[in-house]
Design an enzyme around this catalytic site. Structure first.
Site, PDB file in Angstrom:
ATOM      1  N   LEU A   1       0.830  -1.198   0.000  1.00  0.00           N
ATOM      2  CA  LEU A   1       0.000   0.000   0.000  1.00  0.00           C
ATOM      3  C   LEU A   1       0.870   1.257   0.000  1.00  0.00           C
ATOM      4  O   LEU A   1       0.534   2.273  -0.609  1.00  0.00           O
ATOM      5  CB  LEU A   1      -0.920  -0.005   1.229  1.00  0.00           C
TER       6      LEU A   1
ATOM      7  N   SER B   1      11.621   4.346   3.537  1.00  0.00           N
ATOM      8  CA  SER B   1      12.973   3.850   3.805  1.00  0.00           C
ATOM      9  C   SER B   1      13.023   2.955   5.033  1.00  0.00           C
ATOM     10  O   SER B   1      13.868   2.064   5.124  1.00  0.00           O
ATOM     11  CB  SER B   1      13.927   5.033   3.995  1.00  0.00           C
TER      12      SER B   1
ATOM     13  N   GLN C   1       7.489  -0.861   4.928  1.00  0.00           N
ATOM     14  CA  GLN C   1       6.382  -0.734   3.993  1.00  0.00           C
ATOM     15  C   GLN C   1       5.116  -1.358   4.587  1.00  0.00           C
ATOM     16  O   GLN C   1       5.177  -2.087   5.587  1.00  0.00           O
ATOM     17  CB  GLN C   1       6.713  -1.349   2.640  1.00  0.00           C
ATOM     18  N   VAL C   2       3.982  -1.080   3.939  1.00  0.00           N
ATOM     19  CA  VAL C   2       2.674  -1.462   4.461  1.00  0.00           C
ATOM     20  C   VAL C   2       1.941  -2.311   3.432  1.00  0.00           C
ATOM     21  O   VAL C   2       1.929  -1.984   2.236  1.00  0.00           O
ATOM     22  CB  VAL C   2       1.836  -0.207   4.814  1.00  0.00           C
TER      23      VAL C   2
ATOM     24  N   ASP D   1       3.286  13.736  15.792  1.00  0.00           N
ATOM     25  CA  ASP D   1       3.324  14.044  14.359  1.00  0.00           C
ATOM     26  C   ASP D   1       1.905  14.098  13.792  1.00  0.00           C
ATOM     27  O   ASP D   1       1.550  13.342  12.887  1.00  0.00           O
ATOM     28  CB  ASP D   1       4.150  12.980  13.632  1.00  0.00           C
TER      29      ASP D   1
END
Length: 566
Positions: free
Chosen positions: A141, A145, A148-149, A298
């Site tokens: 998806l 770096s 990942q998903v 964030d």
């Protein structure tokens, strides 16, 4: 946490020589040769530096220095991208134009293969993803770096996403941190303008931060704590996590189906109440900071989803801020006094409570500047006050007086400014100061509660009791060390590093010259002894010795000329 080993000894320095050369090539490429020269890195990597092109390309040279620094971080990969993101929250360390540029850092690289994904599942859970999930999407998806998903569906029909740590990223970060620690030591040694900021301490802080970010078990714990904090609150939804399917390299959590907060037009078209969303989001951030002292650090629009009934959902809990109760109280006192017309001397004391002194502080000058800052905001209505502007002015003032907020405060200030920016996207009339005041007043009122007073009296009494109980043993231990001659007093000499470096260089050259002279004398004796084998009646061993001596002498001369001293 990563253990940062010192570079400096030959074995440790050259263990990461290729990566060090890569970093220097990128610095030269983007026009930072002057920085490399000021750090005297040529003492360690002289032979390699001679082979690197120092001149940036013409199109790069036209960019601003801040833009070139951003490009350096992006090209050097995950460790430096994360470092740039950390520096973008520290206005005490770098100028404003660098802050704005580093905030644009992009973290987008090609995904790793499905074979590597299967290897991670096999190593972490002992099974392949196809065996664990009813459906698993082999196409990622998103990829970055750090990891990942992927999307998947459980056997019970629940839609989930899986975050996977990029293979080998721990080793890459460990090497970069050791090199950064070495560069930080050189900065503290040679760059006077940054010595007060203690660059090695900043690298240590960064190492702790990135260690937490790449450990998904910590993010799992953060989400679980958020779930407990807001249990029963209908205005927020915290993603469901699956601890049985998660490890420190793999995190399985609910796939949130909502609209990103950045998609204001779609929210309006779907009939969402934008002003209510803005107020709810701001109040949730305030509650995280001032009630729990544990907050999402964030909260940019991409990390906030809006669900039906105007429910707020935060995602990506890798960056978390923490504030102790005392820190929350000290900051509350400072802000309320600042916008409420408190006594200047009291405000100065409040500033000193929440900051660290980097040099000598002129309290009188600080008081005058704080008075001028109060005059700018004291007589304005709440609707005219912008929290982000007030906080930025406060940051600028603190930096001018050689003060620095604690790292947790910078995260909090960034979070408040970001939350205000997101809120104003949905409701231009949002007044963050008005929403913050009730939370701050509750902190002050809580401090006057009889239970709280009794608790502090009890804690203070207990501390004094422990002190008096332990004092005889401590005094006895000191006297014992004095009597046995084992008492040691440590002294730290500041400003002598350059002298030590010069002495090292001199001693190295003397040793080099001695070896050179011995090689010449030895080669001469071999030739005079006429020891075979020969080449044109000249002993080959002696001839080789003279050739090696010539190369060594030429290199020594180059080194001396490069440093500008004969």
């Amino acid at each position: 946490m990563f253990s940062i080993r010192k570079l400096g000894a030959i074995g440790r320095m050259y263990r990461h020589l290729n990566r060090y050369h890569r970093i220097l090539r990128v610095l030269f490429k983007y026009g930072f040769a002057d920085l490399v020269d000021r750090l005297h890195i040529d003492q360690y990597l002289e032979s390699g530096l001679r082979m690197i092109n120092r001149k940036p390309q013409e199109q790069i040279a036209r960019l601003s220095r801040a833009e070139r620094l951003r490009l350096v971080f992006e090209e050097l990969g995950p460790t430096f991208i994360k470092l740039g993101q950390l520096l973008s929250t520290r206005p005490d360390l770098i100028p404003a134009e660098y802050l704005d540029e580093l905030a644009k850092l992009q973290d987008d690289i090609p995904p790793f293969s499905i074979e590597e994904v299967r290897t991670i599942f096999a190593e972490e859970l002992g099974r392949l993803p196809e065996d664990l999930f009813h459906y698993f999407d082999s196409e990622p998806l998103a990829a970055a770096s750090i990891g990942q998903v992927h999307r998947a569906r459980l056997d019970n029909g629940a839609q989930v996403v899986i975050k996977l740590l990029r293979p080998g990223i721990e080793n890459v970060i460990a090497v970069d941190l050791e090199i950064l620690a070495h560069i930080a030591d050189l900065m503290e040694q040679y760059l006077e303008e940054v010595q007060g900021h203690r660059p090695p301490a900043i690298v240590q802080e960064f190492a702790r931060s990135i260690s937490r970010e790449i450990d998904f078990s910590i993010e799992l714990a953060n989400i679980q704590r958020f779930t407990r904090q807001f249990e029963g609150n209908p205005t927020i939804h915290v993603p469901v996590v699956y601890p049985d399917l998660s490890t420190d390299r793999l995190l399985v959590m609910e796939n949130i189906q909502g609209i990103k907060a950045s998609q204001v037009g779609e929210l309006r078209e779907q009939g969402y109440d934008l002003s209510l969303i803005a107020e709810r989001g701001a109040n949730l951030v305030m509650e995280q900071i001032f009630v729990h002292g544990f907050f999402h650090a964030d909260p940019h629009p991409g990390n906030i989803f809006i669900l039906p009934d105007n429910v707020i959902c935060f995602i990506d809990f890798g960056q978390i801020g923490r504030l102790s109760r005392k820190d929350r109280e000290d900051f509350t006192d400072l802000v309320l006094d600042l916008v409420g017309g408190g006594d200047e001397s009291h405000i100065v004391s409040g500033v000193l409570k929440v900051t660290v002194q980097l040099g000598e502080v002129d309290r009188e000058s600080l008081g005058q500047d704080m008075g001028n800052l109060m005059d700018m905001y004291l007589y304005r209505s709440l609707g005219e006050l912008e929290a982000g502007k007030i906080l930025q002015d406060l940051l600028d003032l603190v930096s001018r007086h050689k003060l620095s907020f604690k790292p947790s405060f910078y995260l909090m200030l960034k979070t408040l400014s970001t939350a205000e920016g997101v809120g104003l996207m949905h409701d231009p009339k949002l007044e963050l100061i008005r929403l913050a005041k009730p939370f701050m007043r509750n902190i002050r009122m809580d401090r006057m509660h009889p239970y709280r007073i009794a608790e502090e009296i009890s804690q203070t009494g207990s501390a004094y009791l422990h002190l008096f109980r332990d004092l005889p043993d401590e005094v006895r231990a000191i006297l014992s060390q004095l009597r046995g001659g084992r008492m040691r007093i440590g002294f730290e000499h500041r400003g002598l590093q350059s002298l030590g470096s010069a002495l090292d260089r001199v001693s190295n050259r003397i040793s080099f010259a001695i070896v050179l002279a011995a090689l010449i004398v030895g080669s001469s004796l071999i030739i005079l002894s006429d020891i075979p084998p020969h080449w044109h009646n000249i002993p080959i061993i002696g001839l080789i010795g003279f050739m090696v001596a010539g190369l060594m002498g030429f290199r020594l001369l180059l080194s001396i000329l490069r440093h500008g001293r004969m």
